[in-house]
Write a protein that holds these residues in place. Sequence first.
Motif, short mmCIF file in Angstrom:
data_model
loop_
_atom_site.label_atom_id
_atom_site.label_comp_id
_atom_site.label_asym_id
_atom_site.label_seq_id
_atom_site.Cartn_x
_atom_site.Cartn_y
_atom_site.Cartn_z
N GLU A 1 0.84 -1.21 0.00
CA GLU A 1 0.00 0.00 0.00
C GLU A 1 0.87 1.26 0.00
N GLU A 2 2.02 1.17 0.67
CA GLU A 2 2.96 2.30 0.71
C GLU A 2 3.48 2.63 -0.70
N VAL A 3 3.82 1.60 -1.46
CA VAL A 3 4.31 1.81 -2.82
C VAL A 3 3.20 2.39 -3.70
N LYS A 4 2.00 1.84 -3.59
CA LYS A 4 0.86 2.36 -4.36
C LYS A 4 0.62 3.84 -4.04
N LYS A 5 0.65 4.17 -2.76
CA LYS A 5 0.40 5.55 -2.33
C LYS A 5 1.49 6.49 -2.87
N MET A 6 2.74 6.04 -2.84
CA MET A 6 3.84 6.86 -3.33
C MET A 6 3.64 7.21 -4.80
N PHE A 7 3.22 6.24 -5.62
CA PHE A 7 3.09 6.49 -7.05
C PHE A 7 1.74 7.09 -7.45
N GLU A 8 0.83 7.26 -6.49
CA GLU A 8 -0.39 8.02 -6.77
C GLU A 8 -0.03 9.47 -7.11
N GLN A 9 1.15 9.90 -6.67
CA GLN A 9 1.61 11.25 -6.95
C GLN A 9 2.08 11.41 -8.41
N ASP A 10 2.21 10.33 -9.12
CA ASP A 10 2.53 10.37 -10.55
C ASP A 10 1.20 10.61 -11.26
N ARG A 11 0.74 11.85 -11.15
CA ARG A 11 -0.63 12.20 -11.49
C ARG A 11 -1.01 12.00 -12.95
N PHE A 12 -0.14 12.31 -13.90
CA PHE A 12 -0.53 12.17 -15.30
C PHE A 12 -0.87 10.72 -15.61
N ALA A 13 0.00 9.81 -15.18
CA ALA A 13 -0.23 8.39 -15.45
C ALA A 13 -1.45 7.86 -14.69
N THR A 14 -1.52 8.14 -13.39
CA THR A 14 -2.61 7.59 -12.59
C THR A 14 -3.96 8.23 -12.93
N ASP A 15 -3.96 9.53 -13.23
CA ASP A 15 -5.21 10.18 -13.63
C ASP A 15 -5.73 9.63 -14.96
N ASN A 16 -4.82 9.05 -15.76
CA ASN A 16 -5.22 8.45 -17.03
C ASN A 16 -5.44 6.95 -16.91
N GLY A 17 -5.46 6.44 -15.70
CA GLY A 17 -5.87 5.06 -15.46
C GLY A 17 -4.77 4.06 -15.20
N ALA A 18 -3.50 4.44 -15.19
CA ALA A 18 -2.41 3.50 -14.96
C ALA A 18 -2.37 3.07 -13.50
N TYR A 19 -2.09 1.80 -13.28
CA TYR A 19 -1.96 1.28 -11.92
C TYR A 19 -0.87 0.21 -11.88
N ILE A 20 -0.35 -0.04 -10.68
CA ILE A 20 0.74 -0.98 -10.48
C ILE A 20 0.16 -2.36 -10.18
N GLU A 21 0.66 -3.38 -10.89
CA GLU A 21 0.24 -4.76 -10.62
C GLU A 21 1.29 -5.53 -9.84
N GLU A 22 2.57 -5.38 -10.25
CA GLU A 22 3.64 -6.13 -9.61
C GLU A 22 4.91 -5.29 -9.53
N VAL A 23 5.71 -5.55 -8.50
CA VAL A 23 7.04 -4.96 -8.38
C VAL A 23 8.00 -6.04 -7.90
N ASP A 24 9.24 -5.91 -8.30
CA ASP A 24 10.31 -6.81 -7.88
C ASP A 24 11.60 -6.02 -8.04
N ASP A 25 12.71 -6.61 -7.74
CA ASP A 25 13.99 -5.93 -7.84
C ASP A 25 14.22 -5.44 -9.27
N HIS A 26 14.22 -4.13 -9.48
CA HIS A 26 14.42 -3.50 -10.78
C HIS A 26 13.42 -4.00 -11.82
N TYR A 27 12.19 -4.17 -11.40
CA TYR A 27 11.13 -4.71 -12.26
C TYR A 27 9.79 -4.11 -11.84
N ALA A 28 8.94 -3.85 -12.83
CA ALA A 28 7.57 -3.43 -12.53
C ALA A 28 6.65 -3.86 -13.66
N LYS A 29 5.43 -4.18 -13.28
CA LYS A 29 4.37 -4.51 -14.24
C LYS A 29 3.21 -3.58 -13.91
#
Length: 167
Positions: free
Chosen positions: A41-69
């Motif tokens: 939840e902390e990671v999701k909250k941090m990237f909610e501040q990436d407003r252009f992407a999140t306001d256009n519907g982008a969301y995080i599904e997975e994270v790993d070492d130097h990886y994101a989906k």
Amino acid sequence: MSQDKNICYTDEVGVQAGVCILFRQKRIKFSQEESDMKPSEEVKKMFEQDRFATDNGAYIEEVDDHYAKCSLNIEDRHKNAMGAVMGGVYFTLADFALAVATNWQEMGSVSLDSQITYLSRAKGTKLTAEAVCVKNGRTTSYYRIDVKDDLGNLTAAVTATSFRVEK
């Protein structure tokens, strides 16, 4: 191939400017559990501040070492006059995945350079961008981000260099 069960290797072939490139990627498998890659939840909250992407519907599904989906459900607002997904949507989603992959553990990386190749029109209802680190250096990192629709079609291929800014 390594005998270590915690390491998996994948070979991917990419094409840039008519030249075939082989990427050898090594990813550490921390667990067989897919839920271990779910963002906190902390990671999701941090990237909610990436407003252009999140306001256009982008969301995080997975994270790993130097990886994101990251994903985005395709809506009418994402389409151009021809009824196809606008190119900026693919790029925004790929850039968001890069931002998450490079910053979710420690904030401080910015995109230095990105190149996108549009390969096919999205035929599904969802786009997913997977950012995988190809080379992680002291100050710069090189990533490959594949954008696919939910039918498995590769719609765009992105390569990007990120730069770790001084603190």
